[in-house]
Design a protein around this motif. Structure first.
Motif, mmCIF file in Angstrom:
data_model
loop_
_atom_site.group_PDB
_atom_site.id
_atom_site.type_symbol
_atom_site.label_atom_id
_atom_site.label_comp_id
_atom_site.label_asym_id
_atom_site.label_seq_id
_atom_site.Cartn_x
_atom_site.Cartn_y
_atom_site.Cartn_z
ATOM 1 N N VAL A 166 3.368 -9.108 -11.665
ATOM 2 C CA VAL A 166 3.772 -9.656 -10.369
ATOM 3 C C VAL A 166 4.098 -11.143 -10.489
ATOM 4 N N PHE A 167 4.980 -11.567 -9.614
ATOM 5 C CA PHE A 167 5.349 -12.970 -9.487
ATOM 6 C C PHE A 167 5.347 -13.352 -8.014
ATOM 7 N N ARG A 168 5.090 -14.609 -7.776
ATOM 8 C CA ARG A 168 5.193 -15.167 -6.428
ATOM 9 C C ARG A 168 6.267 -16.244 -6.465
ATOM 10 N N VAL A 169 7.245 -16.155 -5.570
ATOM 11 C CA VAL A 169 8.352 -17.105 -5.537
ATOM 12 C C VAL A 169 8.406 -17.753 -4.160
ATOM 13 N N SER A 170 8.584 -19.067 -4.150
ATOM 14 C CA SER A 170 8.766 -19.794 -2.894
ATOM 15 C C SER A 170 10.186 -20.338 -2.859
ATOM 16 N N PRO A 171 11.081 -19.675 -2.119
ATOM 17 C CA PRO A 171 12.459 -20.160 -2.009
ATOM 18 C C PRO A 171 12.613 -21.077 -0.798
ATOM 19 N N ASN A 172 13.803 -21.579 -0.552
ATOM 20 C CA ASN A 172 14.060 -22.308 0.693
ATOM 21 C C ASN A 172 15.451 -21.975 1.214
ATOM 22 N N LEU A 173 15.735 -22.412 2.429
ATOM 23 C CA LEU A 173 16.943 -21.969 3.125
ATOM 24 C C LEU A 173 18.251 -22.306 2.412
ATOM 25 N N PRO A 174 18.357 -23.433 1.691
ATOM 26 C CA PRO A 174 19.623 -23.707 0.986
ATOM 27 C C PRO A 174 19.994 -22.684 -0.089
ATOM 28 N N CYS A 175 19.115 -21.717 -0.357
ATOM 29 C CA CYS A 175 19.520 -20.592 -1.209
ATOM 30 C C CYS A 175 20.748 -19.903 -0.624
ATOM 31 N N LEU A 176 20.918 -20.007 0.695
ATOM 32 C CA LEU A 176 22.068 -19.395 1.358
ATOM 33 C C LEU A 176 23.387 -19.949 0.835
ATOM 34 N N VAL A 177 23.384 -21.184 0.338
ATOM 35 C CA VAL A 177 24.611 -21.788 -0.204
ATOM 36 C C VAL A 177 24.457 -22.066 -1.701
ATOM 37 N N GLN A 178 23.559 -21.322 -2.350
ATOM 38 C CA GLN A 178 23.318 -21.420 -3.785
ATOM 39 C C GLN A 178 22.883 -22.823 -4.217
ATOM 40 N N GLU A 179 22.191 -23.529 -3.318
ATOM 41 C CA GLU A 179 21.647 -24.849 -3.636
ATOM 42 C C GLU A 179 20.162 -24.899 -3.312
ATOM 43 N N GLY A 180 19.486 -23.794 -3.538
ATOM 44 C CA GLY A 180 18.071 -23.723 -3.211
ATOM 45 C C GLY A 180 17.199 -24.512 -4.164
ATOM 46 N N THR A 192 0.836 -1.204 0.000
ATOM 47 C CA THR A 192 0.000 0.000 0.000
ATOM 48 C C THR A 192 0.871 1.255 0.000
ATOM 49 N N GLU A 193 1.977 1.186 0.736
ATOM 50 C CA GLU A 193 2.895 2.325 0.815
ATOM 51 C C GLU A 193 3.570 2.617 -0.527
ATOM 52 N N VAL A 194 3.999 1.554 -1.235
ATOM 53 C CA VAL A 194 4.772 1.772 -2.464
ATOM 54 C C VAL A 194 3.897 1.881 -3.711
ATOM 55 N N ALA A 195 2.623 1.497 -3.620
ATOM 56 C CA ALA A 195 1.745 1.489 -4.794
ATOM 57 C C ALA A 195 1.752 2.803 -5.578
ATOM 58 N N PRO A 196 1.803 3.969 -4.925
ATOM 59 C CA PRO A 196 1.775 5.222 -5.698
ATOM 60 C C PRO A 196 2.963 5.417 -6.636
ATOM 61 N N VAL A 197 4.073 4.714 -6.410
ATOM 62 C CA VAL A 197 5.246 4.901 -7.279
ATOM 63 C C VAL A 197 5.475 3.714 -8.214
ATOM 64 N N VAL A 198 4.553 2.756 -8.220
ATOM 65 C CA VAL A 198 4.663 1.619 -9.136
ATOM 66 C C VAL A 198 4.259 2.069 -10.539
ATOM 67 N N THR A 199 5.070 1.698 -11.536
ATOM 68 C CA THR A 199 4.798 2.061 -12.926
ATOM 69 C C THR A 199 4.709 0.805 -13.789
ATOM 70 N N ALA A 200 4.409 1.026 -15.068
ATOM 71 C CA ALA A 200 4.326 -0.092 -16.013
ATOM 72 C C ALA A 200 5.684 -0.744 -16.252
ATOM 73 N N GLU A 201 6.761 -0.066 -15.871
ATOM 74 C CA GLU A 201 8.102 -0.615 -16.057
ATOM 75 C C GLU A 201 8.472 -1.647 -14.998
ATOM 76 N N HIS A 202 7.723 -1.690 -13.910
ATOM 77 C CA HIS A 202 8.118 -2.537 -12.785
ATOM 78 C C HIS A 202 7.753 -4.006 -12.977
ATOM 79 N N MET A 203 8.587 -4.845 -12.409
ATOM 80 C CA MET A 203 8.332 -6.272 -12.271
ATOM 81 C C MET A 203 8.511 -6.566 -10.786
ATOM 82 N N LEU A 204 7.447 -6.959 -10.116
ATOM 83 C CA LEU A 204 7.466 -7.091 -8.670
ATOM 84 C C LEU A 204 7.334 -8.551 -8.267
ATOM 85 N N VAL A 205 8.191 -8.962 -7.348
ATOM 86 C CA VAL A 205 8.297 -10.370 -6.957
ATOM 87 C C VAL A 205 8.110 -10.475 -5.445
#
Length: 274
Positions: free
Chosen positions: A120-134, A86-99
């Motif tokens: 918009v995209f929805r991403v479900s990561p997991n903790l092994p992303c910390l070691v680039q093996e997510g 809600t806070e950032v919506a006023p500055v969102v433009t057609a150029e944005h890709m939000l995840v």
């Protein structure tokens, strides 16, 4: 003169916790983006110092991230994401890709809180992303196209495996890939404790258990085999493995693991509805 729009080469993070740090670190280490092209925001400096250590830029203004970056990853806690959008919506433009990587927040909710036709995209990561093996999955909103999906997938693969899926699979991944880390850790701990019971030193047992899990996972991924085939390859008639597998079956390991994923998925769906 009109103000410049967000820079398409910058990657922004709203929220600077462990998962945001993991993704940023993966992108930078893989050369997908330069550290100085990453901008992260958070209310305090507590987590921003980790981004600063990577050479990234930081701010306390969420809107500044949107004004300077076209690709923005929202890594806030689910319960505060609505207020942040809600806070950032006023500055969102057609150029944005939000995840969004916030668990339980649907694509429909994201789209309702943002201007019409926002990608918009929805991403479900997991903790092994910390070691680039997510192990990650991503789902796209109504207005995100193939080129945006390919771009995001290419970036996220710096942190491990990333596959595009229907949104219905995201809650299942939360259980399998997210909670599954804890399930695997419990199994690793149990394997090591079995060896400790039989006389092996604790530190050695835990190292061997972890390395066994790592090696097995690599064989499954690189060989493309079904786990049942690899399991069969280890068996010999009247050998040690079949005796151990019999004990696991008697203990209900398979049913317990399936029930754990089912229970975690049901809880993820319940949280999504809330």
């Amino acid at each position: 003169m009109a103000a410049a729009g967000p820079n398409p080469q910058r990657v922004g993070f709203v929220g600077a916790g462990r998962m945001a740090q993991a993704i940023a670190q993966g992108l930078i280490r893989a050369g997908k983006v330069e550290a100085q092209q990453v901008l992260a925001s958070a209310p305090t400096d507590r987590n921003l110092c980790h981004f600063q250590a990577l050479g990234c830029q930081t701010t306390h203004s969420n809107q500044e991230v949107l004004q300077r970056c076209s690709l923005v990853i929202f890594a806030t806690k689910p319960q505060v994401l609505q207020a942040v959008l809600t806070e950032v919506a006023p500055v969102v433009t057609a150029e944005h890709m939000l995840v969004s990587v916030a668990a339980g927040v649907s694509l429909r909710t994201l789209e309702e809180l943002l201007p019409p036709k926002t990608r918009v995209f929805r991403v479900s990561p997991n903790l092994p992303c910390l070691v680039q093996e997510g192990a990650m999955v991503m789902a796209r909103g109504l207005h995100a196209g193939n080129s945006e999906a390919r771009l995001l997938q290419n970036l996220l693969e710096a942190c491990g495996q990333c596959e595009e899926v229907p949104e219905a699979y995201v809650d299942i991944h939360t259980a399998l890939g997210g909670s599954g880390v804890a399930f695997v850790c419990m199994f690793s701990e149990a394997l090591a404790e079995g060896a400790i019971k039989m006389g092996m030193p604790s530190s050695l047992a835990h190292r061997i258990a972890a390395q066994t899990l790592l090696g097995t996972a690599k064989m499954l991924l690189q060989g493309g085999q079904h786990p049942a085939q690899l399991r069969t390859d280890v068996l010999t008639p009247a050998g040690t493995t079949i005796y151990g597998l019999h004990a696991l079956e008697q203990g209900g390991l398979r049913a317990a693991a399936m029930s754990a994923v089912e229970a975690a998925t049901c809880r993820a769906k319940e949280l999504s509805r809330k």
